[in-house]
Design a protein around this motif. Structure first.
Motif, PDB file in Angstrom:
ATOM      1  N   GLN A   8       0.795  -1.219   0.000  1.00 60.76           N
ATOM      2  CA  GLN A   8       0.000   0.000   0.000  1.00 60.76           C
ATOM      3  C   GLN A   8       0.828   1.269   0.000  1.00 60.76           C
ATOM      4  O   GLN A   8       0.491   2.232  -0.673  1.00 60.76           O
ATOM      5  CB  GLN A   8      -0.918   0.030   1.228  1.00 60.76           C
ATOM      6  N   LEU A  11       1.538   3.591  -2.952  1.00 58.20           N
ATOM      7  CA  LEU A  11       0.436   4.331  -3.547  1.00 58.20           C
ATOM      8  C   LEU A  11       0.267   5.710  -2.930  1.00 58.20           C
ATOM      9  O   LEU A  11      -0.500   6.522  -3.418  1.00 58.20           O
ATOM     10  CB  LEU A  11      -0.869   3.543  -3.393  1.00 58.20           C
ATOM     11  N   TYR A 200      -7.136   6.325  -6.244  1.00 59.13           N
ATOM     12  CA  TYR A 200      -5.713   6.500  -5.971  1.00 59.13           C
ATOM     13  C   TYR A 200      -5.120   7.514  -6.947  1.00 59.13           C
ATOM     14  O   TYR A 200      -5.073   7.277  -8.155  1.00 59.13           O
ATOM     15  CB  TYR A 200      -4.977   5.171  -6.120  1.00 59.13           C
ATOM     16  N   ARG A 201      -4.639   8.632  -6.427  1.00 64.02           N
ATOM     17  CA  ARG A 201      -4.003   9.634  -7.289  1.00 64.02           C
ATOM     18  C   ARG A 201      -2.719   9.105  -7.908  1.00 64.02           C
ATOM     19  O   ARG A 201      -2.381   9.432  -9.045  1.00 64.02           O
ATOM     20  CB  ARG A 201      -3.690  10.894  -6.478  1.00 64.02           C
ATOM     21  N   ARG A 242      -7.587  -1.716   4.219  1.00 68.33           N
ATOM     22  CA  ARG A 242      -6.568  -0.916   3.540  1.00 68.33           C
ATOM     23  C   ARG A 242      -6.238   0.307   4.388  1.00 68.33           C
ATOM     24  O   ARG A 242      -7.086   0.821   5.112  1.00 68.33           O
ATOM     25  CB  ARG A 242      -7.067  -0.417   2.173  1.00 68.33           C
ATOM     26  N   VAL A 244      -5.221   4.037   3.407  1.00 73.21           N
ATOM     27  CA  VAL A 244      -5.183   4.880   2.216  1.00 73.21           C
ATOM     28  C   VAL A 244      -5.036   6.342   2.624  1.00 73.21           C
ATOM     29  O   VAL A 244      -5.413   6.740   3.730  1.00 73.21           O
ATOM     30  CB  VAL A 244      -6.461   4.707   1.359  1.00 73.21           C
ATOM     31  N   SER A 245      -4.504   7.134   1.719  1.00 71.80           N
ATOM     32  CA  SER A 245      -4.388   8.566   1.968  1.00 71.80           C
ATOM     33  C   SER A 245      -5.777   9.191   2.027  1.00 71.80           C
ATOM     34  O   SER A 245      -6.642   8.907   1.189  1.00 71.80           O
ATOM     35  CB  SER A 245      -3.567   9.227   0.861  1.00 71.80           C
ATOM     36  N   ASP A 248      -7.149  10.667  -1.075  1.00 63.49           N
ATOM     37  CA  ASP A 248      -7.688   9.794  -2.119  1.00 63.49           C
ATOM     38  C   ASP A 248      -9.149   9.431  -1.879  1.00 63.49           C
ATOM     39  O   ASP A 248      -9.743   8.698  -2.674  1.00 63.49           O
ATOM     40  CB  ASP A 248      -6.858   8.510  -2.214  1.00 63.49           C
TER      41      ASP A 248
END
Length: 257
Positions: A8, A11, A200-201, A242, A244-245, A248
């Protein structure tokens, strides 16, 4: 867990280390006002002066600061404290009295444990007491500090600019990771329990998917959400965890800019 991290983290776009005004909530210290309701009310509702009008007009739900009110009669108040109308001004003599017995007016439990940027909104005598209280509460190393100055129109503009310029902050700690990193319920517009669209950027070829937010924390690349995502695993749909940012995650139906 190790596999989850190594797959992860690439990303996440690289991000600078968070500054105080991003990682920690801002603090707004407001002077009381002469204009008040004629009945008992919460302090934040009782005061009806023009600075409070500006506060209400510019307050944002995704980046609201912690607020304390300095009352010339009661000292520092949490905004939800219910009080009766009164008539007392913050003269130089009254400010001196408060500073001579600051602990009686400070109410330590009303102050946030950690703060980022700070704004003092009020006249000179109010701000003098506010500075003394900040030094007493947080020690000699004060956070980034702004003070209102000039005429009332200029002060209203300064307060509005401060509120408009606030960045989202973590809110409501609910636990911590094994390494001690605090876990929070919310960051800005992202709140635990929300269902957001994950894009996801750093991997735009991946299709968008729905993600349920479990919590948020300050990860190695900035604000991070612990989410559950529907993924296709060996031909079957599975709910997968997950990290994640937050950047995102999109809670509206609009396409991200």
């Amino acid at each position: 867990m190790l596999m989850l991290s190594t797959t992860q983290l690439p990303l996440f776009p690289l991000a600078p280390t968070l500054c105080n005004d991003t990682a920690e909530p801002a603090l707004l210290l407001m002077a009381c006002s002469g204009s008040k309701l004629d009945r008992d009310a919460r302090a934040i509702d009782l005061y009806r002066g023009v600075m409070y009008q500006s506060y209400r007009a510019h307050l944002r739900t995704d980046a609201a600061p912690s607020v304390l009110i300095l009352s010339a009669r009661h000292g520092f108040l949490h905004p939800d404290t219910e009080i009766a109308p009164y008539d007392e001004r913050m003269t130089r003599q009254r400010a001196d009295e408060m500073m001579a017995d600051l602990s009686s007016y400070l109410r330590p439990r009303a102050w946030p444990t950690r703060v980022g940027s700070v704004m003092l909104a009020g006249g000179a005598e109010y701000r003098r007491v506010m500075r003394a209280a900040l030094a007493r509460r947080y020690g000699p190393t004060l956070p980034v500090l702004q003070e209102s100055y000039g005429g009332i129109g200029m002060q209203r503009s300064q307060l509005g600019a401060f509120l408009a310029g606030l960045k989202p902050a973590f809110r409501d700690q609910i636990g911590q990771h094994a390494n001690g990193t605090p876990i929070f319920r919310a960051y800005g517009r992202i709140v635990a329990g929300d269902v957001a669209t994950l894009r996801y950027r750093a991997a735009p070829a991946l299709p968008p998917r729905q993600a349920r937010v479990l919590s948020v924390f300050n990860g190695p690349s900035g604000p991070t959400a612990d989410v559950e995502v529907e993924d296709l695993v060996r031909g079957r749909t599975r709910i997968c965890p997950r990290w994640v940012s937050v950047a995102d995650l999109h809670t509206s139906t609009k396409e991200p800019a």
